[in-house]
Design an enzyme around this catalytic site. Sequence first.
Site, PDB file in Angstrom:
ATOM      1  N   THR A 240       0.886  -1.159   0.000  1.00 14.80           N
ATOM      2  CA  THR A 240       0.000   0.000   0.000  1.00 14.80           C
ATOM      3  C   THR A 240       0.918   1.202   0.000  1.00 14.80           C
ATOM      4  O   THR A 240       2.104   1.064   0.293  1.00 14.80           O
ATOM      5  CB  THR A 240      -0.822  -0.015   1.319  1.00 14.80           C
ATOM      6  OG1 THR A 240      -1.640  -1.174   1.349  1.00 14.80           O
ATOM      7  CG2 THR A 240      -1.683   1.214   1.519  1.00 14.80           C
ATOM      8  N   ARG A 268     -13.928  -7.411  -0.543  1.00 10.49           N
ATOM      9  CA  ARG A 268     -13.129  -7.221   0.680  1.00 10.49           C
ATOM     10  C   ARG A 268     -12.539  -5.811   0.684  1.00 10.49           C
ATOM     11  O   ARG A 268     -11.922  -5.373  -0.289  1.00 10.49           O
ATOM     12  CB  ARG A 268     -12.015  -8.256   0.734  1.00 10.49           C
ATOM     13  CG  ARG A 268     -11.082  -8.139   1.955  1.00 10.49           C
ATOM     14  CD  ARG A 268      -9.837  -7.338   1.658  1.00 10.49           C
ATOM     15  NE  ARG A 268      -8.851  -7.382   2.739  1.00 10.49           N
ATOM     16  CZ  ARG A 268      -7.765  -6.615   2.793  1.00 10.49           C
ATOM     17  NH1 ARG A 268      -7.526  -5.733   1.843  1.00 10.49           N
ATOM     18  NH2 ARG A 268      -6.903  -6.720   3.792  1.00 10.49           N
ATOM     19  N   VAL A 269     -12.722  -5.104   1.774  1.00 14.60           N
ATOM     20  CA  VAL A 269     -12.112  -3.788   1.936  1.00 14.60           C
ATOM     21  C   VAL A 269     -11.199  -3.854   3.148  1.00 14.60           C
ATOM     22  O   VAL A 269     -11.607  -4.336   4.203  1.00 14.60           O
ATOM     23  CB  VAL A 269     -13.202  -2.698   2.117  1.00 14.60           C
ATOM     24  CG1 VAL A 269     -12.578  -1.365   2.498  1.00 14.60           C
ATOM     25  CG2 VAL A 269     -14.030  -2.553   0.837  1.00 14.60           C
ATOM     26  N   GLY A 270      -9.969  -3.412   2.977  1.00 12.28           N
ATOM     27  CA  GLY A 270      -9.007  -3.454   4.080  1.00 12.28           C
ATOM     28  C   GLY A 270      -9.049  -2.178   4.902  1.00 12.28           C
ATOM     29  O   GLY A 270     -10.060  -1.472   4.956  1.00 12.28           O
ATOM     30  N   ASP A 271      -7.926  -1.880   5.522  1.00  8.41           N
ATOM     31  CA  ASP A 271      -7.848  -0.709   6.401  1.00  8.41           C
ATOM     32  C   ASP A 271      -7.626   0.593   5.639  1.00  8.41           C
ATOM     33  O   ASP A 271      -7.936   1.669   6.148  1.00  8.41           O
ATOM     34  CB  ASP A 271      -6.711  -0.886   7.406  1.00  8.41           C
ATOM     35  CG  ASP A 271      -5.351  -1.012   6.721  1.00  8.41           C
ATOM     36  OD1 ASP A 271      -5.284  -1.654   5.646  1.00  8.41           O
ATOM     37  OD2 ASP A 271      -4.362  -0.482   7.249  1.00  8.41           O
ATOM     38  N   THR A 291       0.517   0.407   6.433  1.00 12.22           N
ATOM     39  CA  THR A 291       0.571  -0.552   5.337  1.00 12.22           C
ATOM     40  C   THR A 291       0.661  -1.941   5.959  1.00 12.22           C
ATOM     41  O   THR A 291       1.062  -2.089   7.112  1.00 12.22           O
ATOM     42  CB  THR A 291       1.789  -0.320   4.418  1.00 12.22           C
ATOM     43  OG1 THR A 291       2.991  -0.425   5.201  1.00 12.22           O
ATOM     44  CG2 THR A 291       1.758   1.041   3.751  1.00 12.22           C
ATOM     45  N   GLY A 292       0.305  -2.935   5.168  1.00 13.19           N
ATOM     46  CA  GLY A 292       0.353  -4.297   5.691  1.00 13.19           C
ATOM     47  C   GLY A 292      -1.047  -4.844   5.919  1.00 13.19           C
ATOM     48  O   GLY A 292      -2.013  -4.370   5.329  1.00 13.19           O
ATOM     49  N   GLY A 294      -4.419  -5.327   6.661  1.00 12.44           N
ATOM     50  CA  GLY A 294      -5.444  -4.367   7.054  1.00 12.44           C
ATOM     51  C   GLY A 294      -6.375  -4.873   8.129  1.00 12.44           C
ATOM     52  O   GLY A 294      -6.809  -4.098   9.003  1.00 12.44           O
TER      53      GLY A 294
HETATM   54  N1  GLY Z   1      -3.257  -2.409   4.119  1.00 13.23           N
HETATM   55  C1  GLY Z   1      -3.842  -2.773   2.905  1.00 13.23           C
HETATM   56  C2  GLY Z   1      -4.889  -3.796   3.030  1.00 13.23           C
HETATM   57  O1  GLY Z   1      -4.864  -4.614   3.925  1.00 13.23           O
HETATM   58  O2  GLY Z   1      -5.770  -3.803   2.190  1.00 13.23           O
END
Ligand code: GLY
Length: 395
Positions: A240, A268-271, A291-292, A294
């Site tokens: 990210t 799917r939606v991350g952080d 990043t990483g 989420g």
């Molecule tokens: N940090 C990006 C995600 O997990 O989508």
Amino acid sequence: MEKVTRRRFFLSTLAGGVAATATNVCGAIWPNGKAADASLAEPKALQTASAAGRLATAGRRPCIISALNGLHHLETGMQVLRTTGDTMDAVLAVVVPVEDDPNDNTVGYGGLPNEDCVVQLDACVMHGPTKKCGAVGAIEKIKNPSKVARVIMERTNHTFLVGQGATQFAIDEGFETMSLLTDKSRTAWLAWKAATSKDWRPGLDAPDFNKQLAELLDTPERQAWEPWIKDVVAHPPTGTINCLAVNEKGEMSGVTTTSGLAWKISGRVGDSPIIGAGLFVDQEVGGAGSTGRGEENIKIAGGHTVVEMMRRGMSPTDACMEAIDRVVHNYDFDRSRLKMFDLQFYALNKDGAHGAAALWSDRHDGETISYAVHDGSGPRAVACTPKFEGTGGDY
Ligand code: GLY
């Protein structure tokens, strides 16, 4: 790109570590208000965090920081800060070229697709002076979700659009649609599908898997991708870019943008687009991003946590390590499960002091996990302070 050697990193932290105080070393605060159990903590890592935090407290303005994939664009962002001082323009000047870059397979065009071979992007922006924000989740066919998030922030009274609605909003606002797949990302998806499908193609352990892969990699250019493809199939990345900026007056903005977890379930939606997780900016304190993995960040509202820790007086690095510690606590300090993902936090306060912490010290390619900084004397890579030595993302 500057290579941050392990030797250089340990030499710099050793110097700071001599000055670290016991108060800072033992200062982790859990959500229940109790101090962390010192017997479970990692004295070495916490000491390192305090040392780096101490060094970082002498901030300079203007300053712009990002995940390491923004290193080559920080100079452009700094030029914006020096000329117009517009912090939102500055952070977008760093991340938009990364979204446009087909070779960054974790952001925008060329980002790795979901399990249906569709690229779905997430992003958000936050502007300190106006206290406004905008976000998009699972948007398709638009290569610059960060720009769409900005339009949501500036032209609507909404904060978060997702899926088809987000894509339609962008089209209505004049954004061009395009296929976000590249030959490389599509080929990687085919290899992932081959490695994971029971019925469709043989798995990685099939006797003729290498033959199948060879059929996919049928040109010299594609053959050169083989080590990378094997890595992303075995370790789906969540790379990210987050970028945070403060101008000479102390005004701040931030952005986070991503293609999310490779091979994810559609929708799917991350952080990254979650205000308070992948990004948070408070004009009175500072900003933070991540990043990483989420899912782990969302569970601790990491961006908000880091900013609140800075509000209480923690240095940016210590505040980032507090967020990492909360994730570690969620896993009862079980390194075997923590090994399955990586996670980084980045922070910049309104005085221009910055810092970052990472769950693990190293990337899969052996490089030290680092972030990018430009505080006036040119862009440079700085090692994130690690919680643990080693590599995450080992599924
Ligand atoms: N940090 C990006 C995600 O997990 O989508």
